[in-house]
Design a protein around this motif. Structure first.
Motif, mmCIF file in Angstrom:
data_model
loop_
_atom_site.group_PDB
_atom_site.id
_atom_site.type_symbol
_atom_site.label_atom_id
_atom_site.label_comp_id
_atom_site.label_asym_id
_atom_site.label_seq_id
_atom_site.Cartn_x
_atom_site.Cartn_y
_atom_site.Cartn_z
ATOM 1 N N ILE A 51 4.092 5.204 -32.720
ATOM 2 C CA ILE A 51 5.040 6.324 -32.782
ATOM 3 C C ILE A 51 5.323 6.760 -34.225
ATOM 4 N N ARG A 66 10.446 10.442 -28.911
ATOM 5 C CA ARG A 66 11.010 9.714 -27.769
ATOM 6 C C ARG A 66 11.684 10.686 -26.795
ATOM 7 N N ASP A 69 9.125 12.536 -24.849
ATOM 8 C CA ASP A 69 8.559 11.646 -23.830
ATOM 9 C C ASP A 69 9.503 11.552 -22.632
ATOM 10 N N SER A 75 3.437 12.849 -22.860
ATOM 11 C CA SER A 75 3.503 11.519 -22.258
ATOM 12 C C SER A 75 2.418 10.626 -22.837
ATOM 13 N N PRO A 76 2.760 9.845 -23.866
ATOM 14 C CA PRO A 76 1.756 8.953 -24.455
ATOM 15 C C PRO A 76 1.460 7.779 -23.527
ATOM 16 N N ARG A 78 0.958 3.741 -22.723
ATOM 17 C CA ARG A 78 1.800 2.604 -23.084
ATOM 18 C C ARG A 78 0.951 1.351 -23.213
ATOM 19 N N ARG A 82 4.941 -2.111 -23.537
ATOM 20 C CA ARG A 82 5.631 -0.839 -23.314
ATOM 21 C C ARG A 82 5.746 0.011 -24.586
ATOM 22 N N ARG A 84 4.606 2.839 -27.212
ATOM 23 C CA ARG A 84 3.910 4.126 -27.055
ATOM 24 C C ARG A 84 2.669 4.164 -27.946
ATOM 25 N N TYR A 86 -0.097 7.177 -29.026
ATOM 26 C CA TYR A 86 -0.413 8.599 -28.974
ATOM 27 C C TYR A 86 -1.882 8.840 -29.295
ATOM 28 N N ASP A 90 -2.415 14.211 -27.882
ATOM 29 C CA ASP A 90 -0.946 14.158 -27.860
ATOM 30 C C ASP A 90 -0.363 14.746 -29.144
#
Length: 176
Positions: A51, A66, A69, A75-76, A78, A82, A84, A86, A90
């Motif tokens: 991120i 964030r 998202d 929507s990156p 995961r 969990r 993110r 990209y 993206d």
């Protein structure tokens, strides 16, 4: 900073990407392996940026990413933990969201709808392409079948003769 999709890339502390020994190590004669496949292939959709890097590349604050998202604008992928990740696509979409918001004055709900419609158009164009391909395949099959039917005609059963046209009048008289 060198982006990498996965932090589990060998773990030997040497900075090499991929499992096993480096090039030339462990091979007879120290030569290169014959067919060394890359450990992964980078595409536009490969999630590689954390991120903080994505925020820097897009010119946005990480908190904004964030928020986007949470709203479903971008929507990156995961990681297992969990986090993110990209992709280049993206990042492009983040820049487009920012442009629509700042330059065009569109609110985030409107941007979300625009993105949904663009995705729908892309999916429909893909489907039209599939249908065109299927139609062309069916037309080719039909032409092949038609040619096979024409080739199967038995021309030896009834010989074809050109009919001569004449202007003579034939009178038929029955015998008495």
């Amino acid at each position: 900073m060198s982006p990498h999709p996965d932090s589990s890339h060998g773990g030997d502390g040497t900075g090499r990407i991929g499992p096993g020994p480096g090039l030339g190590e462990g091979l007879p004669g120290g030569g290169r392996p014959r067919a060394a496949a890359p450990p992964y292939v980078l595409t536009e959709d490969t999630p590689v940026y954390v991120i903080s890097v994505a925020a820097e590349l897009s010119g946005l604050h990480p908190q904004t990413l964030r928020q986007y998202d949470r709203l479903g604008l971008v929507s990156p992928d995961r990681t297992a933990g969990r986090g993110r990740r990209y992709s280049a696509r993206d990042i492009q979409q983040l820049r487009e969201v920012q442009r629509l918001s700042q330059d065009e004055g569109i609110n985030l709900a409107g941007i979300k709808r625009i993105i949904e419609l663009e995705n729908q158009v892309t999916a429909l164009q893909s489907r039209v392409g599939e249908l065109v391909d299927a139609l062309e395949g069916a037309a080719a099959t039909l032409q092949q079948r038609e040619a096979a039917v024409h080739a199967s005609y038995r021309r030896d059963l009834v010989p074809y003769q050109q009919v001569q046209q004449s202007s003579a009048l034939v009178v038929w008289r029955p015998k008495r």
